[in-house]
Design an enzyme around this catalytic site. Structure first.
Site, mmCIF file in Angstrom:
data_model
loop_
_atom_site.group_PDB
_atom_site.id
_atom_site.type_symbol
_atom_site.label_atom_id
_atom_site.label_comp_id
_atom_site.label_asym_id
_atom_site.label_seq_id
_atom_site.Cartn_x
_atom_site.Cartn_y
_atom_site.Cartn_z
ATOM 1 N N GLU A 117 0.831 -1.217 0.000
ATOM 2 C CA GLU A 117 0.000 0.000 0.000
ATOM 3 C C GLU A 117 0.861 1.262 0.000
ATOM 4 O O GLU A 117 0.758 2.115 0.885
ATOM 5 C CB GLU A 117 -0.939 -0.008 1.210
ATOM 6 N N GLU A 171 -5.485 -8.091 -1.420
ATOM 7 C CA GLU A 171 -6.174 -7.933 -0.138
ATOM 8 C C GLU A 171 -7.615 -7.554 -0.405
ATOM 9 O O GLU A 171 -7.896 -6.676 -1.225
ATOM 10 C CB GLU A 171 -5.566 -6.804 0.719
HETATM 11 C C1 BGP Z 1 -4.436 -2.973 4.881
HETATM 12 C C2 BGP Z 1 -3.095 -3.477 5.311
HETATM 13 C C3 BGP Z 1 -3.102 -4.759 6.064
HETATM 14 C C4 BGP Z 1 -4.355 -5.103 6.799
HETATM 15 C C5 BGP Z 1 -5.632 -4.607 6.186
HETATM 16 C C6 BGP Z 1 -6.818 -4.591 7.107
HETATM 17 O O1 BGP Z 1 -4.452 -1.581 4.923
HETATM 18 O O2 BGP Z 1 -2.241 -3.670 4.201
HETATM 19 O O3 BGP Z 1 -1.921 -4.866 6.772
HETATM 20 O O4 BGP Z 1 -4.267 -5.071 8.145
HETATM 21 O O5 BGP Z 1 -5.515 -3.313 5.654
HETATM 22 O O6 BGP Z 1 -6.724 -3.492 7.946
HETATM 23 P P1 BGP Z 1 -6.967 -3.543 9.489
HETATM 24 O O7 BGP Z 1 -6.073 -4.608 9.999
HETATM 25 O O8 BGP Z 1 -6.597 -2.214 9.981
HETATM 26 O O9 BGP Z 1 -8.401 -3.857 9.654
#
Ligand code: BGP
Length: 469
Positions: free
Chosen positions: A172, A364
């Site tokens: 990201e 993701e």
């Molecule tokens: C993205 C990241 C991840 C992951 C996901 C979910 O922004 O790349 O590392 O964690 O989001 O986010 P969160 O864990 O804050 O719910």
């Protein structure tokens, strides 16, 4: 209508070292910035790691990787996306010689994946800059970071490049503007960080990303390197052209990262935005040459869409993902305020494919929710129909995009096993198809239980998406 995914489509799941490995000082590792972010990636750090930080133990994948990979294999995973903890390989980040014990750990993980026929997809840097680099160099604001990263990436490609085909440089990468410490290892507090330093840091990361791509291709031309961006379509809040333009400008803030990775140079609108902001980025001729090493594919995370408007009175920000934005009155949100928009994923896939013409990879996508363990047929499980619905709705949208002609290599669900949240550092924000017995206060046995979604995803994979119809 029948839903068809391409033959060999890479179904799987994605995680990041700092959110699941634990073992934060094992076998020579030193702390990363995550070990001093006990309440989440958008908050202020502590000076040293503190015991209330769930990431220090994570879900103990460091010691349980064989058991967890066997569960992924049982779901039928074709691919597993994970990151390498930079501070396992170069504990300080600026030393000359890598830590052999750290490298050996990932050899073992790769052996295990190979045993089950699961393709690895490695993120080189996923929000886990070695703490020493953050404190000593102020992270990516310092040009010397390019050299440290090149050395680290080279070690990885030389060690694993013969057995790992798919690589991502920075997770990201466009999140740095909102989360300079978590994303860019920048120790200066966000409210004291100058725009010049921020955009210089972005430039250094972009050069490092291109340089790593070049190194990978020199070591093994078969390696495929992708960039990784947060995808978040930005809709105008109304049909007023001023709103359409406001949405466009926000979209450009994200496009810029893909444009530079795919086209090898700064786009005009980005240069203009820098000029308007009075920012002067130091770009050398060598940097310009390096940037020309473009990526092989574009990968992205997708959780939500946002809106924008030119009307300051309507600039009502929703909660949500790292980038945040104006709430969309037509959409429902998750318990954490992330607005759910499956069609937005089809929009993004078409948009990126039309824009860059490079193969895409969804690395993701997922739903963070509170789960309730129940006993069913004598087994502990979670009846997570909400997660199954989210998964199916998004995958149907993906199927439509494939039918639209988008070239898509794969889909990795975020957090196929519960991990510590990146934004809130909670365990209770669960994404997994596998439940991990660990609570926000750190209690729990770390035992693993299959949720109802475990079987649902297995069925989808087994039918190569046909069961979604
Ligand atoms: C993205 C990241 C991840 C992951 C996901 C979910 O922004 O790349 O590392 O964690 O989001 O986010 P969160 O864990 O804050 O719910």
């Amino acid at each position: 209508m029948a839903i068809r995914f391409p033959d060999g489509f890479l179904w799987g799941g994605a995680v990041a070292a700092n959110q699941y490995e634990g073992g934060y000082l094992d076998d020579g590792k030193l702390p990363s910035i995550q070990d001093v972010l006990p309440v989440g990636g958008l908050s202020a750090p502590t000076d040293e790691p503190t015991e209330d930080n769930l990431k220090l133990i994570g879900i103990d994948f460091y010691h349980r990787y064989a058991e967890d990979i066997a569960l992924f294999a049982e779901m039928g995973f074709k691919v597993f996306r994970f990151s390498i903890a930079w501070s396992r390989i170069f504990p300080l980040g600026d030393e000359e010689t890598p830590n052999e014990e750290g490298l050996a750990f990932y050899d073992r993980v790769l052996d295990e994946l190979e045993k089950h026929g699961i393709e690895p997809l490695i993120t080189i840097s996923h929000y886990e800059t070695p703490l020493h680099l953050a404190k000593t160099y102020d992270g990516w604001t310092d040009r010397r970071m390019i050299g440290f990263f090149e050395r680290y990436a080279r070690v990885l490609f030389e060690r694993y490049g013969h057995r790992v085909k798919y690589w991502l440089t920075f997770n990201e990468i466009n999140s740095i503007t909102h989360a300079p410490l978590m994303s860019g290892g920048i120790w200066t507090p966000k409210d004291q960080l100058s725009k010049n330093d921020l955009y210089q840091a972005i430039h250094h990361e972009l050069v490092a990303s291109a340089s790593a791509t070049k190194i990978a291709h020199e070591i093994n031309p078969d390696i495929k390197v992708g960039c990784m961006i947060i995808a978040m379509p930005v809709y105008p809040l109304s049909p007023d052209p001023a709103d359409v333009w406001a949405a466009r400008l926000t979209e450009q803030e994200n496009y810029a990262f893909g444009d530079i990775h795919c086209r090898g140079e700064y786009p005009g609108y980005y240069l203009r935005a820098l000029r308007d902001a009075g920012v002067e980025v130091q770009i050398t001729d060598e940097d310009r040459e390096t940037l020309k090493h473009t990526v092989d594919f574009v990968s992205f995370s997708y959780y939500m869409s946002i809106c924008n408007t030119a009307d300051p009175a309507k600039q009502i920000k929703g909660e949500g993902n790292i980038l945040g934005g104006v709430s969309n009155p037509t959409l429902e949100a998750s318990e954490w305020g992330w607005q759910i928009d499956p069609l937005g994923l089809r929009i993004v896939l078409n948009d990126y494919w039309e824009r860059w013409g490079k193969p895409l990879f969804i690395v993701e996508n997922g739903l963070g929710a509170k789960d309730q363990l129940v006993v069913l047929d004598g087994e502990l499980t979670v009846e997570d129909d909400y997660r199954i619905n989210y998964l199916r709705d998004h995958l149907k949208a993906v199927g439509e995009a494939v039918d639209d002609g988008v070239e898509l290599w794969g889909y990795t669900w975020w957090g196929p096993i519960d991990v510590v949240s990146a934004s809130t550092a909670q365990m209770s924000k669960r994404y997994g198809f596998i439940y991990v017995d660990r609570n926000d206060d750190g209690t729990g046995t770390l035992a693993r239980y299959k949720k109802k979604s475990f079987g649902a995803y297995r069925e989808i994979i087994e039918s190569n998406g046909a069961s979604l119809a």
